[in-house]
Design a protein around this motif. Sequence first.
Motif, PDB file in Angstrom:
ATOM      1  N   LEU A 196       0.843  -1.184   0.000  1.00 27.03           N
ATOM      2  CA  LEU A 196       0.000   0.000   0.000  1.00 27.03           C
ATOM      3  C   LEU A 196       0.885   1.243   0.000  1.00 27.03           C
ATOM      4  O   LEU A 196       2.073   1.163   0.297  1.00 27.03           O
ATOM      5  CB  LEU A 196      -0.882   0.042   1.258  1.00 27.03           C
ATOM      6  N   GLN A 239      -4.858   1.431  -3.968  1.00 28.00           N
ATOM      7  CA  GLN A 239      -3.870   1.091  -2.945  1.00 28.00           C
ATOM      8  C   GLN A 239      -3.175   2.325  -2.377  1.00 28.00           C
ATOM      9  O   GLN A 239      -2.260   2.209  -1.569  1.00 28.00           O
ATOM     10  CB  GLN A 239      -2.809   0.144  -3.529  1.00 28.00           C
ATOM     11  N   ARG A 266      -7.334  -0.905   6.045  1.00 25.79           N
ATOM     12  CA  ARG A 266      -6.902  -1.452   4.761  1.00 25.79           C
ATOM     13  C   ARG A 266      -5.642  -2.303   4.916  1.00 25.79           C
ATOM     14  O   ARG A 266      -5.482  -3.339   4.272  1.00 25.79           O
ATOM     15  CB  ARG A 266      -6.642  -0.321   3.765  1.00 25.79           C
ATOM     16  N   CYS A 270      -5.158  -6.236   3.976  1.00 27.57           N
ATOM     17  CA  CYS A 270      -4.073  -6.739   3.130  1.00 27.57           C
ATOM     18  C   CYS A 270      -3.312  -7.860   3.830  1.00 27.57           C
ATOM     19  O   CYS A 270      -2.923  -8.853   3.200  1.00 27.57           O
ATOM     20  CB  CYS A 270      -3.117  -5.603   2.775  1.00 27.57           C
TER      21      CYS A 270
END
Length: 297
Positions: A196, A239, A266, A270
């Motif tokens: 990310l 991302q 997030r 992931c």
Amino acid sequence: MADAADSELPNAWRKCHGWDGESVKALANRVLQYEPPYGVKRARILLTGTVGSGKSSFFNGVKSVFRNRIATQAMTGASARSLTTKFRTYEIRATDGTPLKFQLCDTPGLEDGQGLEPVDFQFLLDGNVPDGFQCHPNTRITTNIPGFVKTPNISNSIHCLAFVIDAATVSVISETIKKKLVDIKDLALSKNIPCLILLTKVDKVSQIADVDLSKVYLSKALQDKVKQVADLLGLPESQVLLVKNYCKEVELDASVDVLTLTAIQRMLGCADDYFDELASQQCSDNFENVQLGLQAI
């Protein structure tokens, strides 16, 4: 100074469920309740990026949310050289002191001609480097470093890699640093570690966000920056996450916390994707063995 050419779009280019205290509570509760799958004890997220991008400040911001006060545990400030000189692993704790089920791992900022190189990340990502290891500007990480973890397991390794990049300096990142970033990303992806980007200091490039942070997704300047940094690293725009670290504030701000918690959520998603991929690679074994193989020791 924020970009004077910024314009407010008629519609948000990214959805957000809210910017008030209730939104912060809802997001914080999701993070508090996070449990890694397959019996893994905790998710480990590695932060890397350019000098002064705000890696340590991001950790402080995350800690601030869960301690209900501005936190300054990690050293921050303005300097031509990285203020972070060690590989550090930070726990996040709830107000009652209970550790959350993830850790943030901080690294020295990437520099031209010295500091960490992509080859060093082989050991950082695999979990060979002990917490507190002193990184030397002109020395590579090798198997001979003090405390080298010879046989790391899932509890030592990294499960998500976050590149922290200053929105105000994206355009002036040197070719050397660009190559380092891309090479590190490629190395992580070769290990199936999701990547990310945290785009920090969004108020510095958006006049709109500077005045009202809840309008970050209405800013044309920030929409363009997201595209720019996504292209820089070769990652999808989805991302790239916007972040504003605490700097001049002395009290918590709901809009700052919403961006911080959205980013953490997030990252944890992931990490779960990483665990799922690891489990799918072991699907020839029965599921019990997969669980045992993934459990942190």
